[in-house]
Design an enzyme around this catalytic site. Structure first.
Site, PDB file in Angstrom:
ATOM      1  N   LEU A  41       0.817  -1.150  -0.076  1.00 27.83           N
ATOM      2  CA  LEU A  41       0.032  -0.097   0.082  1.00 27.83           C
ATOM      3  C   LEU A  41       0.752   1.318   0.061  1.00 27.83           C
ATOM      4  O   LEU A  41       1.823   1.225   0.677  1.00 27.83           O
ATOM      5  CB  LEU A  41      -0.750  -0.100   1.305  1.00 27.83           C
ATOM      6  CG  LEU A  41      -2.123  -0.600   1.325  1.00 27.83           C
ATOM      7  CD1 LEU A  41      -2.931  -0.254   2.745  1.00 27.83           C
ATOM      8  CD2 LEU A  41      -3.179  -0.131   0.130  1.00 27.83           C
ATOM      9  N   ASP A  42       0.622   1.967  -0.617  1.00 24.93           N
ATOM     10  CA  ASP A  42       1.273   3.465  -0.721  1.00 24.93           C
ATOM     11  C   ASP A  42       1.436   4.161   0.562  1.00 24.93           C
ATOM     12  O   ASP A  42       0.294   3.988   1.443  1.00 24.93           O
ATOM     13  CB  ASP A  42       0.857   4.334  -1.797  1.00 24.93           C
ATOM     14  CG  ASP A  42       0.671   4.123  -3.415  1.00 24.93           C
ATOM     15  OD1 ASP A  42       1.644   3.377  -3.729  1.00 24.93           O
ATOM     16  OD2 ASP A  42      -0.157   4.080  -4.060  1.00 24.93           O
ATOM     17  N   ARG A  43       2.431   5.044   0.615  1.00 25.44           N
ATOM     18  CA  ARG A  43       2.626   5.500   1.941  1.00 25.44           C
ATOM     19  C   ARG A  43       1.397   6.291   2.372  1.00 25.44           C
ATOM     20  O   ARG A  43       1.264   6.298   3.482  1.00 25.44           O
ATOM     21  CB  ARG A  43       3.940   6.271   1.990  1.00 25.44           C
ATOM     22  CG  ARG A  43       4.336   7.235   3.310  1.00 25.44           C
ATOM     23  CD  ARG A  43       5.733   7.695   2.967  1.00 25.44           C
ATOM     24  NE  ARG A  43       5.765   8.793   3.984  1.00 25.44           N
ATOM     25  CZ  ARG A  43       6.709   9.856   3.650  1.00 25.44           C
ATOM     26  NH1 ARG A  43       7.655   9.981   2.913  1.00 25.44           N
ATOM     27  NH2 ARG A  43       7.164  10.705   4.644  1.00 25.44           N
ATOM     28  N   SER A  54      -1.598   5.930   1.576  1.00 22.91           N
ATOM     29  CA  SER A  54      -2.904   5.288   1.687  1.00 22.91           C
ATOM     30  C   SER A  54      -2.730   4.291   3.018  1.00 22.91           C
ATOM     31  O   SER A  54      -2.009   3.996   3.668  1.00 22.91           O
ATOM     32  CB  SER A  54      -2.787   3.972   0.620  1.00 22.91           C
ATOM     33  OG  SER A  54      -2.884   4.567  -0.587  1.00 22.91           O
ATOM     34  N   ARG A  80      -0.302   2.595  -7.865  1.00 18.91           N
ATOM     35  CA  ARG A  80      -1.212   3.780  -7.638  1.00 18.91           C
ATOM     36  C   ARG A  80      -2.468   3.698  -8.396  1.00 18.91           C
ATOM     37  O   ARG A  80      -2.780   4.764  -8.987  1.00 18.91           O
ATOM     38  CB  ARG A  80      -0.405   5.169  -7.635  1.00 18.91           C
ATOM     39  CG  ARG A  80       0.670   5.166  -6.732  1.00 18.91           C
ATOM     40  CD  ARG A  80       1.425   6.569  -6.621  1.00 18.91           C
ATOM     41  NE  ARG A  80       0.662   7.547  -6.192  1.00 18.91           N
ATOM     42  CZ  ARG A  80       0.519   7.800  -4.988  1.00 18.91           C
ATOM     43  NH1 ARG A  80       1.044   7.079  -3.928  1.00 18.91           N
ATOM     44  NH2 ARG A  80      -0.241   8.890  -4.603  1.00 18.91           N
TER      45      ARG A  80
END
Length: 187
Positions: free
Chosen positions: A41-43, A45, A140
């Site tokens: 998961l992106d930073r 998110s 993303r």
């Protein structure tokens, strides 16, 4: 027995155990050795991350070829029309090609924890919550899809991976699954 950990990743945490720049990582929350995130998961998110100590299980969760459903609650700017939801469902053209069909539907605002820092609020621009279910995993992807249809993502929370759900886990909390787990399935 395969170890499976469900973790609610807070905002501004990297989905890895080390970082040379002093940013918060999984190691700040999970003291279990020899487990690795199955996907990322992106930073910016939040939400469900599954960790395991088993390489084949990690591959089955994270490899898009297995088409394991990943479900997200997405707060977007504006109010998407039925046509916009259809566009998300049928596939969106991104710079790396057309996305696979996805689940997309409007939902009521979920009961969530406050995000720190809070998302920006604009008095004259409404926001809407959408549930998006993907079976592929581009970088993303959800954010790029909503931006491409004119509704930038403000907040993104993954609440389910296959049959595993975030449930009652608060940000930064984790739990290890006990006993036999049903096989992963593409739902």
């Amino acid at each position: 027995m395969t170890k499976i950990i469900l973790f609610n990743k807070p905002y501004d945490v990297l989905c890895q155990f080390t970082d040379g720049e002093g940013r918060r990582t999984l190691a700040d929350f999970i003291p279990v050795k020899n487990v690795y995130a199955a996907g990322r998961l992106d930073r910016d998110s939040e939400g469900l991350v599954v960790l395991t100590d088993d390489g084949p299980t990690q591959h089955r969760i994270s490899d898009p070829g297995h088409k394991l459903a990943k479900c997200y609650w997405v707060q977007v700017e504006g109010v998407p029309s039925a046509g916009t939801l259809t566009q998300l469902q049928n596939g969106v053209s991104l710079n790396d090609g057309l996305t696979a069909p996805a689940g997309a539907r409007l939902i009521t605002e979920p009961a969530l924890w406050p995000r720190l820092p809070p998302i920006r609020h604009r008095a004259h621009i409404p926001t809407t919550w959408i549930e998006i279910t993907l079976r592929e995993g581009r970088n993303r992807q959800v954010r790029r899809m909503t931006a491409a249809v004119g509704h930038p993502t403000l907040r993104l929370i993954r609440h389910a991976i296959g049959s595993w759900q975030l449930g009652e886990l608060r940000p930064g909390e984790w739990r290890e699954l006990d006993g036999f787990q049903p096989p992963l399935r593409a739902e």
